[in-house]
Design a protein around this motif. Structure first.
Motif, PDB file in Angstrom:
ATOM      1  N   MET A 114       0.829  -1.205   0.000  1.00  0.00           N
ATOM      2  CA  MET A 114       0.000   0.000   0.000  1.00  0.00           C
ATOM      3  C   MET A 114       0.867   1.260   0.000  1.00  0.00           C
ATOM      4  O   MET A 114       0.570   2.228  -0.702  1.00  0.00           O
ATOM      5  N   ARG A 115       1.928   1.229   0.783  1.00  0.00           N
ATOM      6  CA  ARG A 115       2.821   2.387   0.825  1.00  0.00           C
ATOM      7  C   ARG A 115       3.416   2.648  -0.560  1.00  0.00           C
ATOM      8  O   ARG A 115       3.459   3.783  -1.032  1.00  0.00           O
ATOM      9  N   ARG A 116       3.833   1.580  -1.242  1.00  0.00           N
ATOM     10  CA  ARG A 116       4.410   1.716  -2.572  1.00  0.00           C
ATOM     11  C   ARG A 116       3.368   2.102  -3.615  1.00  0.00           C
ATOM     12  O   ARG A 116       3.711   2.677  -4.653  1.00  0.00           O
ATOM     13  N   ALA A 117       2.102   1.775  -3.339  1.00  0.00           N
ATOM     14  CA  ALA A 117       1.027   2.106  -4.278  1.00  0.00           C
ATOM     15  C   ALA A 117       0.527   3.534  -4.115  1.00  0.00           C
ATOM     16  O   ALA A 117      -0.348   3.971  -4.866  1.00  0.00           O
ATOM     17  N   GLY A 118       1.057   4.262  -3.130  1.00  0.00           N
ATOM     18  CA  GLY A 118       0.711   5.677  -3.010  1.00  0.00           C
ATOM     19  C   GLY A 118      -0.072   6.077  -1.789  1.00  0.00           C
ATOM     20  O   GLY A 118      -0.475   7.248  -1.674  1.00  0.00           O
ATOM     21  N   VAL A 119      -0.308   5.175  -0.841  1.00  0.00           N
ATOM     22  CA  VAL A 119      -0.999   5.565   0.395  1.00  0.00           C
ATOM     23  C   VAL A 119      -0.072   6.487   1.191  1.00  0.00           C
ATOM     24  O   VAL A 119       1.064   6.115   1.500  1.00  0.00           O
ATOM     25  N   PRO A 120      -0.525   7.688   1.536  1.00  0.00           N
ATOM     26  CA  PRO A 120       0.359   8.645   2.225  1.00  0.00           C
ATOM     27  C   PRO A 120       0.803   8.161   3.602  1.00  0.00           C
ATOM     28  O   PRO A 120       0.128   7.358   4.257  1.00  0.00           O
ATOM     29  N   ALA A 121       1.930   8.670   4.043  1.00  0.00           N
ATOM     30  CA  ALA A 121       2.479   8.326   5.351  1.00  0.00           C
ATOM     31  C   ALA A 121       1.485   8.670   6.451  1.00  0.00           C
ATOM     32  O   ALA A 121       0.847   9.717   6.439  1.00  0.00           O
ATOM     33  N   GLY A 122       1.344   7.769   7.403  1.00  0.00           N
ATOM     34  CA  GLY A 122       0.478   7.993   8.551  1.00  0.00           C
ATOM     35  C   GLY A 122      -0.962   7.572   8.352  1.00  0.00           C
ATOM     36  O   GLY A 122      -1.704   7.445   9.328  1.00  0.00           O
ATOM     37  N   VAL A 123      -1.368   7.350   7.106  1.00  0.00           N
ATOM     38  CA  VAL A 123      -2.754   6.940   6.852  1.00  0.00           C
ATOM     39  C   VAL A 123      -2.983   5.506   7.326  1.00  0.00           C
ATOM     40  O   VAL A 123      -4.024   5.176   7.900  1.00  0.00           O
ATOM     41  N   VAL A 124      -1.991   4.641   7.095  1.00  0.00           N
ATOM     42  CA  VAL A 124      -2.042   3.267   7.599  1.00  0.00           C
ATOM     43  C   VAL A 124      -0.798   3.033   8.438  1.00  0.00           C
ATOM     44  O   VAL A 124       0.324   3.186   7.953  1.00  0.00           O
ATOM     45  N   ASN A 125      -0.990   2.680   9.701  1.00  0.00           N
ATOM     46  CA  ASN A 125       0.107   2.371  10.611  1.00  0.00           C
ATOM     47  C   ASN A 125      -0.073   0.933  11.087  1.00  0.00           C
ATOM     48  O   ASN A 125      -1.203   0.465  11.246  1.00  0.00           O
ATOM     49  N   VAL A 126       1.046   0.229  11.301  1.00  0.00           N
ATOM     50  CA  VAL A 126       0.963  -1.185  11.688  1.00  0.00           C
ATOM     51  C   VAL A 126       1.834  -1.420  12.913  1.00  0.00           C
ATOM     52  O   VAL A 126       3.025  -1.089  12.918  1.00  0.00           O
ATOM     53  N   ILE A 127       1.231  -1.994  13.945  1.00  0.00           N
ATOM     54  CA  ILE A 127       1.984  -2.339  15.155  1.00  0.00           C
ATOM     55  C   ILE A 127       1.745  -3.803  15.512  1.00  0.00           C
ATOM     56  O   ILE A 127       0.615  -4.281  15.554  1.00  0.00           O
ATOM     57  N   ASN A 128       2.822  -4.522  15.740  1.00  0.00           N
ATOM     58  CA  ASN A 128       2.762  -5.905  16.211  1.00  0.00           C
ATOM     59  C   ASN A 128       3.065  -5.879  17.706  1.00  0.00           C
ATOM     60  O   ASN A 128       3.884  -5.079  18.160  1.00  0.00           O
ATOM     61  N   THR A 129       2.425  -6.762  18.438  1.00  0.00           N
ATOM     62  CA  THR A 129       2.696  -6.783  19.881  1.00  0.00           C
ATOM     63  C   THR A 129       2.372  -8.147  20.474  1.00  0.00           C
ATOM     64  O   THR A 129       1.441  -8.835  20.039  1.00  0.00           O
ATOM     65  N   SER A 130       3.157  -8.528  21.466  1.00  0.00           N
ATOM     66  CA  SER A 130       2.889  -9.752  22.220  1.00  0.00           C
ATOM     67  C   SER A 130       1.993  -9.464  23.424  1.00  0.00           C
ATOM     68  O   SER A 130       1.615 -10.378  24.144  1.00  0.00           O
TER      69      SER A 130
END
Length: 493
Positions: free
Chosen positions: A206-222
């Motif tokens: 998505m980032r490479r397809a043009g979604v601007p920074a901050g629009v989609v954020n991803v966090i992994n957590t235990s």
């Protein structure tokens, strides 16, 4: 330097990019401040594939900060521009279908055929909501008393926390991200601890397809409890969308209540599959195989309880045993595999417990019913006949390749049995009498009913359940409105 994982296909080709294995917060991938990481296992071999960054509650709030910084400009982005970006995401995913399918199989265990189907299904949400983004229509009417006009606008609800499960790591992410972005919302995606690599790959696409920074954020957590609680208690967050167990859903709803956050919940299921005497047996078997064995039964829509009218019962059981017994179980990356690995040891333990309980109460094992020796989290396609009332498998979602078969005499009895659960997600009815099928569909307590079909999922259809199977709908235009607020403006002219 960003940590990454290179996915190499069975043909020996590396993917189009190394998958970042850190946190996506704003414009960059970043490691967890603690340095902690989560090991990701291959369920078919029990070996470690790689590790991903392990976020803390503070990093959850950093993701909210990033989503908040991007919210205004993304909400103001013209719908056509948002649509163009979503369509670019669709094409980018489909161009990488085979590579993404093999990645899903590596970390999830499902067969490659199932994984290919998931990628196509996941990408379709981008295409569907690219089309819906330009159709968020308002309303205009005259008040009944004639005093003023009633103008209604649909505006983005705000920052959304999206929590996805491990069983469909691509499709459950896009089913939430796509409508959120189409509506003009920014989001924080928290993928399942077991299968974050697919979500990270989708985010990078998505980032490479043009979604601007901050629009989609991803966090992994235990530690999803503390991290998600911290996010849900930030007043800037206005939407929660969760797919997972009913037990966890109840906890999240309590937390969302503190800030009165709009919540969409796609929770547990316990789908009944009703087959009447007049059903076409061959079609019923084909539908049963799809409804039961898609994703090796690890689906919330999977048929759990097969209620078969007595006149066709024995023939159905014999044919089901024959067909399920012919399915090849093995590592998902082997092309002949039809039933891949379960997600982890806990999943196997649960299946074993439910089967043992049913057998102790009088059920007959017609096929399978035993965990094979060796590495990998495998359980064979299994059929239990004459499952007795009171068996846990009739009230608990098995989430595996086990079909529990129960005979019935009267269709009304079957409806009562189908409704005898706290869940109400999906149900299936097979009959050659369409009038009867529709009448039964109206009486069955489920958000989705398939008549003479073994598959209900469709990006264009409202997906969701009743009772303790959830709140709200995903997919279709209904799914878009979950991320919108209706604003009424009273005006006279």
């Amino acid at each position: 330097m960003t940590n990454s994982f290179t996915c190499t296909t069975t043909e020996g080709h590396a993917g189009p990019f190394a998958i970042p294995t850190d946190l996506l917060i704003g414009e960059q991938w970043t490691g967890a401040a603690s340095g902690k990481r989560i090991d990701i296992l291959n369920p078919a071999t029990e070996t470690t594939l790689t590790s991903v960054a392990d976020a803390s509650p503070a990093e959850g709030i950093a993701a909210v900060d990033a989503a908040s910084a991007a919210a205004g400009s993304w909400a103001a982005t013209p719908p056509r521009k948002r649509a163009d970006i979503l369509l670019a995401c669709f094409h980018a995913m489909m161009e990488e279908q085979e590579w993404l399918a093999q990645l899903i199989t590596l970390e999830n265990g499902k067969s490659l055929a199932d994984a290919r189907g998931e990628v196509a299904y996941a990408a379709e949400f981008f295409r569907w909501y690219a089309e819906e983004a330009v159709r968020i229509n308002g309303e205009l009417s005259i008040s009944p008393g004639g005093a003023n006009r009633i103008m209604v606008q649909y505006q983005p609800i705000g920052i959304a926390l999206l929590i996805t499960p491990w069983n469909f790591p691509a499709a459950m992410a896009t089913r939430k991200i796509a409508p959120a972005l189409a509506a003009g919302c920014t989001c924080i995606l928290k993928p399942a601890e077991e299968t974050p690599l697919t979500a990270l790959a989708v985010a990078e696409i998505m980032r490479r397809a043009g979604v601007p920074a901050g629009v989609v954020n991803v966090i992994n957590t235990s530690e999803p409890g503390p991290v998600c609680s911290e996010i849900l208690h930030d007043p800037r967050v206005r939407k929660l969308s969760f797919t997972g167990s009913t037990e966890v859903g109840r906890i999240l709803l309590r937390q969302a209540a503190d800030q009165v956050i709009s919540s969409s919940m796609e929770l547990g299921g316990n789908a009944p599959f009703l087959i009447l005497d007049d059903a076409d047996l061959a079609e019923a078997i084909e539908g049963a195989l799809v409804a039961k064995m898609r994703n090796a039964g690890e689906a919330c829509t999977a048929a759990n309880r097969f209620y078969v009218q007595r006149g066709i019962h024995d023939a159905f059981v014999a044919k089901l045993v024959d067909r399920m017994g012919a399915m090849k179980m093995g590592p998902g990356l082997e092309s002949a595999t039809q039933c891949g690995a379960m997600i982890n040891r806990a999943a196997i333990d649960k299946i074993e417990h439910l089967v043992a309980d049913a057998v102790s109460r009088g059920a007959e094992v017609k096929l399978g019913g035993q965990t094979p020796a060796g590495a990998g989290f495998f359980y064979p396609p299994s059929v239990l006949a004459n499952v007795q009332p009171g068996s846990e498998i009739l009230t608990t979602e098995v989430f595996g390749p086990v079909a529990a078969v129960i005979p019935f005499d009267d269709p009304q009895e079957a409806i009562s049995l189908a409704n005898a659960t706290e869940y109400g997600l999906a149900a299936y009815v097979y009959t050659d009498n369409l009038k009867r099928g529709l009448q039964m569909a109206e009486q069955i307590e489920a958000g989705m009913v398939a008549i003479n079909r073994g598959l209900v999922s469709d990006a264009a259809a409202p997906f969701g359940g009743v009772k303790q199977s959830g709140l709200g709908r995903e997919g279709s235009h209904h799914g878009l409105l979950e991320y919108c607020e209706a604003k009424y403006i009273a005006v006279s002219w």
